[in-house]
Design a protein around this motif. Structure first.
Motif, PDB file in Angstrom:
ATOM      1  N   LEU A   1       7.641  -7.206  12.095  1.00 38.07           N
ATOM      2  CA  LEU A   1       6.979  -7.354  13.294  1.00 38.07           C
ATOM      3  C   LEU A   1       6.748  -8.773  13.804  1.00 38.07           C
ATOM      4  O   LEU A   1       6.545  -9.722  12.789  1.00 38.07           O
ATOM      5  CB  LEU A   1       5.480  -6.830  13.270  1.00 38.07           C
ATOM      6  N   ARG A   2       6.897  -9.277  15.042  1.00 35.65           N
ATOM      7  CA  ARG A   2       7.068 -10.497  15.530  1.00 35.65           C
ATOM      8  C   ARG A   2       7.791 -11.542  14.521  1.00 35.65           C
ATOM      9  O   ARG A   2       7.432 -12.659  14.351  1.00 35.65           O
ATOM     10  CB  ARG A   2       5.426 -10.983  15.468  1.00 35.65           C
ATOM     11  N   ASP A   3       9.024 -10.879  14.079  1.00 31.89           N
ATOM     12  CA  ASP A   3      10.008 -11.848  13.497  1.00 31.89           C
ATOM     13  C   ASP A   3       9.536 -12.321  12.148  1.00 31.89           C
ATOM     14  O   ASP A   3      10.208 -13.217  11.657  1.00 31.89           O
ATOM     15  CB  ASP A   3      10.556 -13.149  14.223  1.00 31.89           C
ATOM     16  N   SER A   4       8.549 -11.450  11.694  1.00 32.79           N
ATOM     17  CA  SER A   4       8.234 -12.013  10.363  1.00 32.79           C
ATOM     18  C   SER A   4       9.063 -11.231   9.136  1.00 32.79           C
ATOM     19  O   SER A   4       9.358 -10.062   9.087  1.00 32.79           O
ATOM     20  CB  SER A   4       6.703 -11.339   9.847  1.00 32.79           C
ATOM     21  N   PRO A   5       9.751 -11.918   8.219  1.00 35.64           N
ATOM     22  CA  PRO A   5      10.442 -11.495   7.115  1.00 35.64           C
ATOM     23  C   PRO A   5       9.765 -11.003   6.081  1.00 35.64           C
ATOM     24  O   PRO A   5      10.508 -10.330   5.107  1.00 35.64           O
ATOM     25  CB  PRO A   5      11.485 -12.883   6.755  1.00 35.64           C
ATOM     26  N   VAL A   6       8.327 -11.095   6.186  1.00 37.37           N
ATOM     27  CA  VAL A   6       7.538 -10.815   4.741  1.00 37.37           C
ATOM     28  C   VAL A   6       6.366 -10.147   5.220  1.00 37.37           C
ATOM     29  O   VAL A   6       5.850 -10.159   6.432  1.00 37.37           O
ATOM     30  CB  VAL A   6       7.105 -11.936   3.850  1.00 37.37           C
ATOM     31  N   ASN A   7       5.601  -9.427   4.309  1.00 40.70           N
ATOM     32  CA  ASN A   7       4.164  -8.927   4.360  1.00 40.70           C
ATOM     33  C   ASN A   7       3.474 -10.041   4.056  1.00 40.70           C
ATOM     34  O   ASN A   7       3.586 -10.503   2.907  1.00 40.70           O
ATOM     35  CB  ASN A   7       4.147  -7.580   3.633  1.00 40.70           C
ATOM     36  N   GLN A   8       2.226 -10.583   4.695  1.00 44.64           N
ATOM     37  CA  GLN A   8       1.556 -11.554   4.091  1.00 44.64           C
ATOM     38  C   GLN A   8       0.208 -11.617   4.824  1.00 44.64           C
ATOM     39  O   GLN A   8       0.209 -11.599   5.901  1.00 44.64           O
ATOM     40  CB  GLN A   8       2.295 -12.951   4.482  1.00 44.64           C
ATOM     41  N   TYR A   9      -0.798 -11.979   3.759  1.00 45.24           N
ATOM     42  CA  TYR A   9      -1.952 -12.384   4.131  1.00 45.24           C
ATOM     43  C   TYR A   9      -2.113 -13.833   3.766  1.00 45.24           C
ATOM     44  O   TYR A   9      -1.891 -14.448   2.896  1.00 45.24           O
ATOM     45  CB  TYR A   9      -3.145 -11.570   3.064  1.00 45.24           C
TER      46      TYR A   9
END
Length: 192
Positions: free
Chosen positions: A48-56
């Protein structure tokens, strides 16, 4: 002003609903934290929105070092460490802070940039201050800040936006909650 951020990069198949539920449960605990300008509870999801990772990756602007230290050493941060282990906590010295005309922070953009040799440091930070001012003036901007980490010679620009098409370059995050007990006391403009 002091900026601070830590990142929890999570597995690609991680249920990000766990983080959303966590923020729903604990986000309000910092709504009146002494010395805190603001904490944006940030999330980005892979794909989503060009994110390569899941991140908090919560981002903080502190009015006082005492407030930041109270959070880190006095119990607020302990809960996260107990649940996820202790992440590296990045800190930057504030260069500029500007309020925008937007009202509700729904998205954030963080842009990190190396300070390279060869240029005048005064010009580099003047440019960062000017960019924060210009970002805050954009339609939909809630606020913008700039800070520097002199141990790594890295600038960070941070901005909050009320719409999902921010006019800033960098990593885009969803804002799950905003605790802002001292936002009105964050010093405006250039920080020196």
């Amino acid at each position: 002003m002091h900026a601070m951020q830590y990142e929890l990069t999570l597995p690609a198949d991680y249920d990000m609903g766990v983080i959303r539920d966590r923020v729903t449960r604990v986000g309000r605990l910092l709504d009146d934290w002494e010395g805190l300008g603001l904490k944006a509870y940030l999330l980005r999801e892979r794909g989503l929105r060009d994110s390569p990772v899941n991140q908090y990756a919560p981002f903080y602007l502190w009015n006082t070092v005492e407030g930041m230290n109270s959070f880190l050493w006095g119990g607020g941060f302990q809960r996260l460490g107990d649940d996820f282990g202790l992440p590296s906590v990045r800190q930057w010295t504030g260069l500029a802070y500007e309020e925008g005309g937007g009202s509700r922070a729904r998205y954030a953009v963080r842009h990190r940039q190396r300070v390279t040799g060869g240029g005048r440091l005064a010009d580099v930070v003047a440019d960062a201050v000017g960019k924060a001012r210009r970002l805050a003036a954009e339609d939909g901007a809630v606020l913008a800040a700039a800070a520097v980490d002199t141990s790594r010679w890295e600038l960070v620009r941070f901005s909050l936006w009320e719409h999902d098409t921010p006019k800033a370059d960098g990593d885009v995050f969803e804002v799950l909650h905003l605790s802002a007990p001292g936002r009105d006391r964050l010093p405006r403009g250039r920080q020196w």
